[in-house]
Design a protein around this motif. Structure first.
Motif, PDB file in Angstrom:
ATOM      1  N   THR A  29       0.809  -1.221   0.000  1.00  0.00           N
ATOM      2  CA  THR A  29       0.000   0.000   0.000  1.00  0.00           C
ATOM      3  C   THR A  29       0.843   1.272   0.000  1.00  0.00           C
ATOM      4  OG1 THR A  29      -0.204   0.371   2.399  1.00  0.00           O
ATOM      5  CG2 THR A  29      -1.691  -1.256   1.413  1.00  0.00           C
ATOM      6  N   SER A  40       0.341   6.588   3.998  1.00  0.00           N
ATOM      7  CA  SER A  40      -0.822   6.081   4.738  1.00  0.00           C
ATOM      8  C   SER A  40      -1.757   7.199   5.179  1.00  0.00           C
ATOM      9  CB  SER A  40      -0.379   5.264   5.951  1.00  0.00           C
ATOM     10  OG  SER A  40       0.289   6.065   6.908  1.00  0.00           O
ATOM     11  N   LEU A  88      -4.888   6.879   3.183  1.00  0.00           N
ATOM     12  CA  LEU A  88      -5.673   5.648   3.287  1.00  0.00           C
ATOM     13  C   LEU A  88      -6.808   5.833   4.285  1.00  0.00           C
ATOM     14  CD1 LEU A  88      -2.856   2.953   3.436  1.00  0.00           C
ATOM     15  CD2 LEU A  88      -4.347   3.425   1.514  1.00  0.00           C
ATOM     16  N   GLU A 143     -10.109   2.322   0.967  1.00  0.00           N
ATOM     17  CA  GLU A 143      -8.995   1.379   0.869  1.00  0.00           C
ATOM     18  C   GLU A 143      -9.165   0.217   1.841  1.00  0.00           C
ATOM     19  OE1 GLU A 143      -8.169   5.016  -1.002  1.00  0.00           O
ATOM     20  OE2 GLU A 143      -8.559   4.754   1.145  1.00  0.00           O
ATOM     21  N   TRP A 144      -9.700   0.476   3.015  1.00  0.00           N
ATOM     22  CA  TRP A 144      -9.945  -0.608   3.979  1.00  0.00           C
ATOM     23  C   TRP A 144     -10.892  -1.651   3.385  1.00  0.00           C
ATOM     24  CZ3 TRP A 144     -11.062   2.751   8.965  1.00  0.00           C
ATOM     25  CH2 TRP A 144      -9.858   3.337   9.394  1.00  0.00           C
ATOM     26  N   HIS A 179       2.549  -1.018   4.875  1.00  0.00           N
ATOM     27  CA  HIS A 179       1.707   0.143   5.187  1.00  0.00           C
ATOM     28  C   HIS A 179       2.560   1.238   5.795  1.00  0.00           C
ATOM     29  CE1 HIS A 179      -1.804   2.318   6.790  1.00  0.00           C
ATOM     30  NE2 HIS A 179      -2.603   1.432   6.217  1.00  0.00           N
ATOM     31  N   THR A 224      -0.999   5.815   9.874  1.00  0.00           N
ATOM     32  CA  THR A 224      -2.318   5.266  10.198  1.00  0.00           C
ATOM     33  C   THR A 224      -2.297   3.752  10.283  1.00  0.00           C
ATOM     34  OG1 THR A 224      -2.975   5.190   7.852  1.00  0.00           O
ATOM     35  CG2 THR A 224      -3.492   7.211   9.078  1.00  0.00           C
ATOM     36  N   THR A 275      -5.651   1.013  10.415  1.00  0.00           N
ATOM     37  CA  THR A 275      -5.937  -0.002   9.407  1.00  0.00           C
ATOM     38  C   THR A 275      -5.888  -1.391  10.019  1.00  0.00           C
ATOM     39  OG1 THR A 275      -5.080   1.356   7.585  1.00  0.00           O
ATOM     40  CG2 THR A 275      -5.143  -1.022   7.237  1.00  0.00           C
TER      41      THR A 275
END
Length: 331
Positions: free
Chosen positions: A12, A64, A67, A71-72, A96, A100, A104
């Motif tokens: 990601t 991140s 995100l 995206e989750w 990641h 964040t 996540t």
């Protein structure tokens, strides 16, 4: 066939994928604007072939900070797809950014519907840095994802050789390598050179055995966080309500208190149908459920940090759950 356990790696972006202008660029590496995709990240760690058969899964190459819910949801669906396409898959790793990462990871730990271990991994130093921590973190994340002991623990976080529970871990330092800590209880185990060593298991309910299935949801209800500070009034809370918030988490003074003006605004929000959850800004310990807060209809976040309380509150509200005290005592 390699004979090694099969591990999927979803990329990601984030610091672990970033390339600065030189090996000593440890902070402002984002200025270079270079972020590797998952193939580029894996190519820099050929030693992965010694511990796993890696399946690269391209996803994003972004920080991140970019995100969130869309995206989750995609990550949930990708994990479902991988489990279906690879019956022999031992586990999944998600690279990641650290900003964040804990949010996540906790969302995945609440909402995943696959029984495979999912390990979220990041780095404090970019891929281009002298003594970059990303390669070893990634290798250890693959080892943990493939380890039978990782099953049944929800989503996990791996940095600095330490295995942390997604619910409990938080980033505690801006630049230090040992930034991800579990203040109240400590890590679950260690990824040592000779073994994956486990020492405890989390007790709270976690994926895939949860009441939250977000795969078919189009949106999450708006949930905001209001921060308590000396002299704070109710302006932020009133603004969140006006913006359409369905839930508000308050990062209160330890152990969860707020100013009188904030309390009045919170009580008014409850009367308007907004779920209000009290947590502590201290970063450790349970928020107190006082007689006054209970009478005003405030829910207690237990020992979840404000950002984690928000991650739990949103799916609960999305499912129309009203007994929120039970939810925060269960998850």
């Amino acid at each position: 066939m390699s004979g090694k356990p099969k591990v999927a790696v979803i990329g990601t972006g984030g610091t672990i994928s970033s390339m600065g202008r030189g090996p000593l660029e440890l902070i402002d590496y984002g200025a270079a604007g270079r972020v590797l995709d998952v193939h580029g990240v894996l190519a820099r760690v050929p030693e992965l072939a010694e511990v796993a058969e890696v399946v690269p899964v391209p996803f994003r190459a972004i920080p991140s900070t970019a995100l969130a819910w869309p995206e989750w949801k995609e990550l949930l669906l990708i994990c479902d797809r991988l489990a279906g396409e690879h019956p022999d898959l031992a586990g999944i790793v998600v690279t990641h950014g650290t900003a964040t990462l804990e949010e996540t990871a906790y969302f995945l730990s609440l909402t995943l519907k696959v029984a495979l271990p999912v390990v979220v991994v990041g780095a404090q130093r970019p891929a281009s840095a002298l003594a970059a921590d990303g390669p070893m973190n990634l290798l250890n994340a693959c080892r943990v994802a493939a380890d039978p002991g990782a099953r049944g623990l929800g989503a996990l976080v791996l940095l600095n050789d330490e295995i942390q529970a997604a619910r409990e871990v938080t980033k505690t330092s801006t630049l230090r390598l040992q930034t991800f800590r579990t203040p109240d209880f400590g890590c679950l185990g260690h990824a040592d050179a000779d073994a994956i060593a486990w020492y405890r298991r989390p007790l709270r309910r976690m994926a895939p055995d949860t009441e939250f299935d977000m795969r078919g949801m189009e949106a999450l209800p708006r949930v905001d966080i209001a921060y308590a500070y000396a002299g704070a009034d109710g302006a932020a809370i009133e603004a969140f309500v006006a913006a359409g918030a369905k839930g508000i988490v308050v990062a209160g003074f330890a152990p969860g208190y707020v100013t009188p003006a904030m309390s009045e605004a919170m009580a008014a929000a409850v009367k308007q149908g907004v779920a209000v959850v009290t947590s502590s800004r201290a970063g450790s310990g349970r928020a107190a459920r006082t007689t006054k807060n209970a009478a005003l209809g405030f829910v207690t976040a237990d020992n979840l940090t404000p950002q984690k309380a928000r991650v739990l509150l949103a799916p609960a509200l999305a499912h129309g759950i009203t007994d929120l005290e039970r939810v925060f005592a269960t998850y």
